[in-house]
Write a protein that holds these residues in place. Structure first.
Motif, mmCIF file in Angstrom:
data_model
loop_
_atom_site.group_PDB
_atom_site.id
_atom_site.type_symbol
_atom_site.label_atom_id
_atom_site.label_comp_id
_atom_site.label_asym_id
_atom_site.label_seq_id
_atom_site.Cartn_x
_atom_site.Cartn_y
_atom_site.Cartn_z
ATOM 1 N N GLY A 211 0.822 -1.217 0.000
ATOM 2 C CA GLY A 211 0.000 0.000 0.000
ATOM 3 C C GLY A 211 0.846 1.254 0.000
ATOM 4 N N ASP A 212 1.941 1.209 0.750
ATOM 5 C CA ASP A 212 2.855 2.356 0.799
ATOM 6 C C ASP A 212 3.537 2.555 -0.556
ATOM 7 O OD1 ASP A 212 4.540 4.404 1.650
ATOM 8 O OD2 ASP A 212 5.918 3.070 2.706
ATOM 9 N N CYS A 213 4.126 1.479 -1.077
ATOM 10 C CA CYS A 213 4.889 1.581 -2.333
ATOM 11 C C CYS A 213 4.000 1.979 -3.519
ATOM 12 C CB CYS A 213 5.572 0.249 -2.654
ATOM 13 S SG CYS A 213 6.886 -0.188 -1.512
ATOM 14 N N TYR B 247 13.408 10.258 -1.350
ATOM 15 C CA TYR B 247 12.151 9.614 -1.747
ATOM 16 C C TYR B 247 11.437 8.886 -0.612
ATOM 17 C CZ TYR B 247 15.600 5.859 -2.583
ATOM 18 O OH TYR B 247 16.627 4.972 -2.455
ATOM 19 N N ARG B 248 11.856 9.118 0.624
ATOM 20 C CA ARG B 248 11.042 8.630 1.751
ATOM 21 C C ARG B 248 9.908 9.620 2.056
ATOM 22 N NH1 ARG B 248 12.950 3.987 0.757
ATOM 23 N NH2 ARG B 248 14.858 3.330 1.785
ATOM 24 N N TYR B 249 10.055 10.845 1.568
ATOM 25 C CA TYR B 249 8.987 11.856 1.657
ATOM 26 C C TYR B 249 8.422 12.053 3.068
ATOM 27 C CZ TYR B 249 9.010 11.268 -3.405
ATOM 28 O OH TYR B 249 9.391 11.175 -4.708
ATOM 29 N N TYR B 250 9.307 12.317 4.019
ATOM 30 C CA TYR B 250 8.827 12.653 5.366
ATOM 31 C C TYR B 250 8.060 13.981 5.320
ATOM 32 C CZ TYR B 250 11.490 9.067 7.854
ATOM 33 O OH TYR B 250 11.956 7.881 8.345
ATOM 34 N N TYR C 9 9.631 2.210 -0.915
ATOM 35 C CA TYR C 9 8.718 2.548 0.181
ATOM 36 C C TYR C 9 9.025 3.965 0.677
ATOM 37 C CZ TYR C 9 12.613 1.002 3.258
ATOM 38 O OH TYR C 9 13.827 0.833 3.878
ATOM 39 N N THR C 10 8.136 4.482 1.539
ATOM 40 C CA THR C 10 8.322 5.840 2.057
ATOM 41 C C THR C 10 8.423 5.827 3.588
ATOM 42 O OG1 THR C 10 6.001 6.490 2.346
ATOM 43 C CG2 THR C 10 6.909 6.660 0.098
ATOM 44 N N ASP C 11 8.229 7.001 4.181
ATOM 45 C CA ASP C 11 8.362 7.145 5.641
ATOM 46 C C ASP C 11 7.467 6.181 6.429
ATOM 47 O OD1 ASP C 11 6.128 8.519 4.677
ATOM 48 O OD2 ASP C 11 6.317 10.191 6.090
ATOM 49 N N ASP C 12 6.297 5.857 5.865
ATOM 50 C CA ASP C 12 5.362 4.957 6.570
ATOM 51 C C ASP C 12 6.052 3.628 6.901
ATOM 52 O OD1 ASP C 12 2.303 6.123 5.458
ATOM 53 O OD2 ASP C 12 4.143 6.688 4.454
ATOM 54 N N THR C 13 6.630 3.008 5.869
ATOM 55 C CA THR C 13 7.282 1.710 6.062
ATOM 56 C C THR C 13 8.589 1.864 6.828
ATOM 57 O OG1 THR C 13 6.293 0.851 4.038
ATOM 58 C CG2 THR C 13 8.282 -0.261 4.834
ATOM 59 N N TYR D 243 1.105 7.982 -6.296
ATOM 60 C CA TYR D 243 -0.002 8.921 -6.550
ATOM 61 C C TYR D 243 -0.167 9.947 -5.421
ATOM 62 C CZ TYR D 243 -0.663 4.929 -9.519
ATOM 63 O OH TYR D 243 -0.432 3.914 -10.405
ATOM 64 N N GLU D 244 0.804 9.993 -4.505
ATOM 65 C CA GLU D 244 0.670 10.808 -3.299
ATOM 66 C C GLU D 244 0.482 12.290 -3.613
ATOM 67 O OE1 GLU D 244 4.013 10.671 -0.642
ATOM 68 O OE2 GLU D 244 2.918 11.604 0.994
ATOM 69 N N SER D 245 1.231 12.776 -4.596
ATOM 70 C CA SER D 245 1.206 14.222 -4.830
ATOM 71 C C SER D 245 0.065 14.670 -5.745
ATOM 72 C CB SER D 245 2.543 14.664 -5.436
ATOM 73 O OG SER D 245 2.821 13.870 -6.569
ATOM 74 N N THR E 83 -2.400 9.020 -0.378
ATOM 75 C CA THR E 83 -2.578 7.649 -0.878
ATOM 76 C C THR E 83 -1.617 6.619 -0.284
ATOM 77 O OG1 THR E 83 -1.334 8.450 -2.774
ATOM 78 C CG2 THR E 83 -3.689 8.141 -3.081
ATOM 79 N N ASP E 84 -0.350 7.007 -0.047
ATOM 80 C CA ASP E 84 0.584 6.001 0.477
ATOM 81 C C ASP E 84 0.223 5.619 1.913
ATOM 82 O OD1 ASP E 84 1.418 8.617 1.156
ATOM 83 O OD2 ASP E 84 3.382 7.871 1.754
ATOM 84 N N THR E 85 -0.189 6.611 2.692
ATOM 85 C CA THR E 85 -0.535 6.332 4.089
ATOM 86 C C THR E 85 -1.871 5.601 4.203
ATOM 87 O OG1 THR E 85 0.796 8.136 4.934
ATOM 88 C CG2 THR E 85 -1.050 7.460 6.300
ATOM 89 N N ILE E 86 -2.851 6.010 3.421
ATOM 90 C CA ILE E 86 -4.142 5.301 3.434
ATOM 91 C C ILE E 86 -3.934 3.873 2.912
ATOM 92 C CG2 ILE E 86 -6.473 5.251 2.445
ATOM 93 C CD1 ILE E 86 -6.351 8.356 2.427
HETATM 94 MG MG LIG Z 1 4.676 8.259 3.174
#
Ligand SMILES: [Mg+2]
Length: 352
Positions: free
Chosen positions: A16-18, A94-97, A55-59, A23-25, A292-295
């Motif tokens: 879900g994160d990846c 690209y972890r997008y904190y 993956y991003t900050d979530d993972t 589409y996050e932005s 979207t990545d967090t949801i």
């Molecule tokens: Mg994130």
């Protein structure tokens, strides 16, 4: 079966994160066909052994939290805070904190040298603390670690939240998300209706939202129930207006829960019917748009804990950065859970 659920939760959260990060932005709903096209492209990952999505900050934060729980066999706030901080300062762009959390990590490391663990987060936003979804996005390892112990789950969800997000809505969001994963671990497909699942979450929120300025989760959960029970499926724009898909914990957590419950109620869009149940939840949650990545990661954590890892396509293991780590941490958290149960039964034998 429980090991499958642990691994399913960690891997679907990663997926879900990846996928959601793509589409996050955009901050608008994502078309089903766009997601199906991406899924088609992911299939080549198995053949090429090439990781296609980061993956991003979530993972990153969820895995650091899981590592700390595995290494210590308990929640050690100072260790979690230092792991979060260390990885934050070493992480690629690209972890997008989120922009505000840097301030917390700088204070934790430089000003207090981890002597004041909860002060920096509580000072954010003029002493209100952040109500962002960063506390809930990374909380699923707490649910795996505390499986079978709701009291401990709520305590650790709150403590892990308070390291960066001190607002009551962020703390309650972490408790609600972790509890949704726990309910999913404790039940199975066919054993619980969407309404029974919803009721368990509502009972928790009724207990949590007593002395709060605004009953945000109560209101959003009531709206979710109404939307799912409706004859006609609500449009994503209506969902956005009524519940929201933004960076507030209350919006993102409720959006993830809505996506899961819609699939449990068998109301998911027919366009996604070729996919497994877990994939349908992940893709439907991302289609809602917004954060979207967090949801996606939170919906994935719940769906994977419910359906297990059998429904995950094998190429997902090759497509996402961090897949082995996710599987490894889930396996170790499961071993800890087994050991805890063995210890309890040995103690009971000695007492009897
Ligand atoms: Mg994130």
């Amino acid at each position: 079966m429980l090991l499958s659920k642990f691994k399913g939760s960690a891997l679907a959260a990663l997926a879900g994160d990846c996928i959601g990060a793509r589409y996050e932005s955009m901050w608008r709903p994502v078309a089903y066909q766009t997601l199906l096209n991406l899924e088609e492209n992911l299939k080549s990952a198995e053949k090429t052994s090439r990781r296609s999505l980061h993956y991003t900050d979530d993972t990153e934060m969820a895995h650091e939290l899981a590592k700390s729980l595995v290494e210590n066999g308990k929640f050690v706030a100072k260790d979690v805070a230092s792991k979060f901080t260390e990885t934050f300062f070493e992480s690629p762009p690209y972890r997008y904190y989120g922009p505000h959390v840097r301030n917390v990590f700088e204070k934790l490391e430089k000003a207090s040298r981890f002597s004041d663990l909860f002060g920096p987060a509580s000072e954010q936003f003029d002493g209100q603390g952040s109500y962002g979804n960063g506390s809930a996005m990374r909380v699923f390892p707490v649910a795996l670690f505390c499986h079978g112990n709701q009291e401990l789950l709520e305590k650790l969800a709150a403590l892990s939240a308070k390291l960066t997000h001190a607002h009551i809505d962020a703390i309650n969001g972490a408790k609600l998300q972790a509890s949704a994963v726990e309910i999913a671990l404790s039940s199975s497909d066919g054993s619980i209706s969407w309404l029974e699942f919803w009721q368990k979450l509502k009972d928790l929120i009724d207990k949590l939202e007593v002395d709060v300025p605004e009953k945000v989760y109560t209101n959003k959960l009531d709206m979710i129930k109404e939307l799912i029970a409706r004859e006609e499926v609500a449009s994503v724009h209506e969902f956005e207006d009524e519940v929201g898909t933004g960076i507030k914990a209350s919006e993102a957590v409720c959006a993830a829960i809505y996506a899961f419950l819609m699939c449990l109620a068998d109301r998911q869009p027919s366009e996604l019917s070729s996919l497994s149940k877990v994939q349908q939840v992940v893709f439907y949650s991302i289609s809602l748009g917004g954060d979207t990545d967090t949801i996606g990661t939170m919906a994935g954590a719940i769906a994977g804990a419910f359906y297990g890892d059998e429904g995950l396509p094998s190429y997902w293991l090759y497509a996402f950065e961090g897949a082995e780590m996710a599987r490894d941490l889930a396996t170790k958290l499961h071993e800890l859970n087994e050991k805890k149960n063995r210890d309890i039964s040995q103690k009971q034998c000695r007492l009897s």
